[in-house]
Design an enzyme around this catalytic site. Structure first.
Site, PDB file in Angstrom:
ATOM      1  N   GLU A  46      -5.225   0.341  -7.796  1.00 49.05           N
ATOM      2  CA  GLU A  46      -3.877   1.188  -8.469  1.00 49.05           C
ATOM      3  C   GLU A  46      -3.105   0.025  -9.040  1.00 49.05           C
ATOM      4  O   GLU A  46      -2.403  -0.866  -8.682  1.00 49.05           O
ATOM      5  CB  GLU A  46      -3.288   1.949  -7.346  1.00 49.05           C
ATOM      6  CG  GLU A  46      -3.959   3.099  -6.636  1.00 49.05           C
ATOM      7  CD  GLU A  46      -3.315   3.871  -5.736  1.00 49.05           C
ATOM      8  OE1 GLU A  46      -3.467   4.830  -5.702  1.00 49.05           O
ATOM      9  OE2 GLU A  46      -2.565   3.090  -4.856  1.00 49.05           O
ATOM     10  N   SER A  82       0.731  -1.067   0.086  1.00 50.43           N
ATOM     11  CA  SER A  82      -0.044   0.016   0.032  1.00 50.43           C
ATOM     12  C   SER A  82       0.881   1.507  -0.142  1.00 50.43           C
ATOM     13  O   SER A  82       0.361   2.383  -0.061  1.00 50.43           O
ATOM     14  CB  SER A  82      -0.950  -0.149   1.202  1.00 50.43           C
ATOM     15  OG  SER A  82      -0.228  -0.180   2.428  1.00 50.43           O
ATOM     16  N   HIS A  91      -2.743  -2.556  -6.291  1.00 48.44           N
ATOM     17  CA  HIS A  91      -2.942  -2.102  -4.990  1.00 48.44           C
ATOM     18  C   HIS A  91      -4.520  -2.164  -4.782  1.00 48.44           C
ATOM     19  O   HIS A  91      -5.264  -0.931  -5.348  1.00 48.44           O
ATOM     20  CB  HIS A  91      -2.471  -0.748  -4.576  1.00 48.44           C
ATOM     21  CG  HIS A  91      -2.862  -0.350  -3.366  1.00 48.44           C
ATOM     22  ND1 HIS A  91      -2.935   1.014  -2.946  1.00 48.44           N
ATOM     23  CD2 HIS A  91      -3.077  -1.084  -2.127  1.00 48.44           C
ATOM     24  CE1 HIS A  91      -3.204   1.045  -1.859  1.00 48.44           C
ATOM     25  NE2 HIS A  91      -3.231  -0.236  -1.198  1.00 48.44           N
ATOM     26  N   ASN A 131      -3.222   6.607  -1.036  1.00 47.55           N
ATOM     27  CA  ASN A 131      -2.619   6.793   0.499  1.00 47.55           C
ATOM     28  C   ASN A 131      -1.986   8.026   0.586  1.00 47.55           C
ATOM     29  O   ASN A 131      -1.794   8.638   1.672  1.00 47.55           O
ATOM     30  CB  ASN A 131      -1.992   5.534   0.614  1.00 47.55           C
ATOM     31  CG  ASN A 131      -2.700   4.445   0.852  1.00 47.55           C
ATOM     32  OD1 ASN A 131      -3.936   4.680   1.276  1.00 47.55           O
ATOM     33  ND2 ASN A 131      -2.150   3.212   0.960  1.00 47.55           N
TER      34      ASN A 131
END
Length: 683
Positions: free
Chosen positions: A453, A420, A441, A491
């Site tokens: 992702e 992540s 991801h 993130n």
């Protein structure tokens, strides 16, 4: 009957039985969507049928995968820009009303998706039959575009099945399976796809009266006094989920129904005017934009073969196990590896719950469950076309796994990490075939979050990246390509928001106050509840990786909670206590006064980092950034994404706000590079 008329989109066939079959096969399109040309041809057909009524009319699709997807959204957007929405709505209503007035039985034969305008066309028919195929879904999802049904949906559905059943369908936009539609009375009969036309013709030959109780209920729930009683209740229930200033369409729909009388002409007029008004709102424009962003992400996987049939997942924790289950659900053969069977079994148990929820019957569950196999020894690696690493966030552990796994892989197989936040440039040092190494991801919960992702590194082969896009399409996920720097896109933008919220929490602002403020802005879940849901250990791990890159500190106290086993929802306690999967939020003193700038303190860091990501080339353009943040975090869709929000508010205004916060609270709020970008200009 149709001599002298030539149609581009409709096929007409009147058989020896006297029944006319109308087949919609929109020219030059893979799916049927209702645009002006399609409706104009239907108007001509209906006019001729009104002069020479056949024994009956069946309307079906000539496309193999669906009935009608709804209105042509691209054309709708054009009408909105030109001020022609009302005229377009009234034209569609007129065509459907003339269809409803035909002096012969009419049947819509539905197979596959039947959405929006397609459902409204079917409601204008006297009967509806649907295939029992799992792909058959019937719905009115217009609220997801910031409007409500406009071609007769609000006027007809409540009168067909009763307001208490009809309104929630339109207010939520949820789709009905064929079986659910039949039980509610939306459709009159079910059949196999092969017998759909025969069933429709049988309904014309032997019409069925709707049950008396159903008709009486539908009639009673639409009486004027009942509407005046039910409407405030529906408004209150809806207001508990969305705010009228952010999502006005559901409230407008309730009002249209409340005011609508027994005359359908009057109900249609109210409906048309309401939709035309909603089409002019920023919410509608932004939600239409989000729709096109979603279509763009879907299109990234088009035209390429994934060349993936077998998937091997290493790591049977929450993420790895759920990724494996989702891939099996979407038809892939999957092997799931971990150190011991005791670590794999909980993932298999969760998979069974997912299969039961999605597939319902044992006959459909069994073949899917058979596709997911435990594999402690990792024998599935040799046959896998894709190996997904989903172990804990530790650089050395992941690199060690790659060194052991890669020699056993096929020469053509892809190796993907579900990290992540760890940069791929660091991970790839342990990989030999770097042209086949990338990040996939996923987001938690895997079954609900639509985004994946696709994390690039500069040695990734272009063909392999296309295979990854195609794989995401095959598992019904939305791929967004991102640069492999710390935190990637989602993130990197999310963590400054969460960390600032945790800082506010540490300063003494109650969690429920922070959550309420974030939801007031439009976030689907407050940051404190979100941190617990993601897991405080995950927040700390990602926060440290991203925080070091961004110069942000982890607030004090988080590590202590983790050491005490209080990691959030999964352990029953974190920042909140959790019972039956729900946060137990403490009562807040009614006299408590929250700081006036808590929304700015939480949201501004997200916007600042979004600008920095765009400047740093984490994604290719602003649209992909907005799409990634909306589908990866739930960022207020009605605002159109962080970059679109900056454009609407004004980049100078947001930048000035950051400068004020920086002067007050420190350099973490200082505007980053990119605020002078032309991409932030109002459009």
């Amino acid at each position: 009957m149709f001599e002298g008329l030539r149609f581009s989109h409709w096929q007409t066939d009147t058989g020896a039985d006297g029944i006319t079959v109308l087949t919609l096969d929109r020219a030059g399109a893979s799916v049927n969507a209702l645009n002006r040309a399609v409706l104009d041809e239907l108007a001509q057909i209906v006019e001729r049928l009104s002069f020479e009524p056949p024994k009956g009319v069946v309307i079906r699709s000539g496309k193999p995968n669906g009935f009608i997807a709804g209105a042509d959204i691209r054309e709708f957007e054009t009408y909105e820009k030109q001020g022609g929405v009302l005229a377009s709505i009234e034209n569609g209503q007129r065509v459907f009303q003339n269809l409803a007035r035909l002096r012969c039985p009419t049947v819509a034969a539905i197979h596959g998706f039947c959405m929006g305008g397609g459902t409204e066309l079917s409601l204008a028919c006297r009967y509806r039959v649907a295939s029992r195929d799992p792909s058959t879904k019937i719905g009115l999802p217009e609220v997801n575009l910031g409007i409500h049904p406009g071609w007769g949906g609000t006027a007809r559905l409540p009168r067909l099945i009763g307001a208490p059943e009809a309104l929630p369908i339109m207010l939520t936009g949820r789709a009905l399976s064929a079986e659910a539609a039949r039980s509610l009375g939306v459709v009159d009969a079910l059949s196999s796809p092969e017998l759909l036309l025969a069933t429709a013709k049988e309904l014309i030959a032997h019409p069925r009266a709707r049950p008396l109780v159903q008709r009486a209920t539908a009639w009673a729930t639409n009486l004027w006094p009942v509407r005046q009683i039910l409407a405030p209740i529906m408004r209150k229930q809806t207001a508990a989920k969305v705010r009228p200033d952010q999502y006005p369409a559901p409230f407008a729909l309730i009002e249209v129904w409340r005011r609508g009388g027994s005359n359908i002409v009057q109900r249609l007029k109210l409906e048309a005017r309401s939709v035309a008004k909603l089409a002019q709102t920023p919410t509608c424009r932004n939600l239409v934009r989000v729709y096109f962003l979603q279509e763009r992400l879907k299109g990234l996987g088009a035209g390429s073969d994934a060349q993936i049939q077998r998937v091997h997942v290493v790591g049977a924790g929450v993420m790895g196990g759920d990724i494996a289950a989702w891939c099996a659900l979407r038809g892939f053969d999957v092997t799931l590896q971990d150190r011991e069977m005791k670590f794999i079994q909980p993932a298999l148990d969760r998979a069974q719950e997912l299969f039961a929820k999605r597939l319902k019957t044992p006959e459909r569950i069994a073949p899917v469950a058979a596709k997911l196999k435990a594999d402690v020894d990792g024998k599935g690696i040799a046959d896998a076309d894709l190996v997904i690493e989903a172990i804990f966030e530790n650089l050395e552990a992941k690199q060690d796994l790659y060194r052991k796994t890669e020699p056993a892989m096929k020469a053509t197989a892809l190796l993907a990490t579900n990290t992540s936040s760890i940069p791929l440039d660091e991970l790839r040092t342990a990989v030999n075939a770097r042209e086949r190494f990338l990040g996939l991801h996923y987001f938690n919960p895997v079954a609900q979050m639509p985004l994946v992702e696709i994390v690039r590194q500069d040695q990734l082969g272009a063909a392999n990246e296309k295979h990854a896009f195609a794989f995401c399409k095959a598992i019904d996920k939305l791929p967004v390509p991102v640069k492999g720097t710390p935190g990637f896109l989602v993130n990197r933008i999310l963590m400054p928001y969460l960390l600032e919220a945790l800082r506010l929490f540490k300063e003494g602002v109650p969690g429920p106050v922070l959550d309420k403020a974030a939801k007031k802005f439009g976030m689907p879940m407050g940051p404190i509840e979100l941190a617990d849901t993601v897991g405080l250990d995950v927040c700390a791990s990602v926060g440290k990786e991203v925080g070091e890159f961004l110069g942000l500190d982890i607030p004090d106290g988080l590590d202590d909670l983790i050491k005490d086993g209080k990691r959030g929802k999964k352990t029953g306690e974190g920042l909140y206590k959790w019972e039956n999967g729900k946060a137990v939020k403490p009562e807040v003193d009614p006299k408590y006064q929250a700081p006036p700038d808590i929304i700015e303190r939480m949201i501004s860091p997200m916007l600042n980092e979004a600008v920095a990501c765009l400047h740093d080339g984490v994604v290719d353009d602003a649209d992909l950034l907005d799409a990634g943040v909306i589908f990866g975090t739930g960022f207020a869709p009605f605002r159109g994404g962080p970059i679109q929000y900056i454009r609407s508010e004004g980049a100078d205004k947001i930048k000035a706000q950051l400068e004020i916060l920086a002067a007050r609270y420190g350099k973490r709020f200082e505007p980053k590079s990119g605020w002078d970008s032309a991409a932030l200009a109002a459009n």
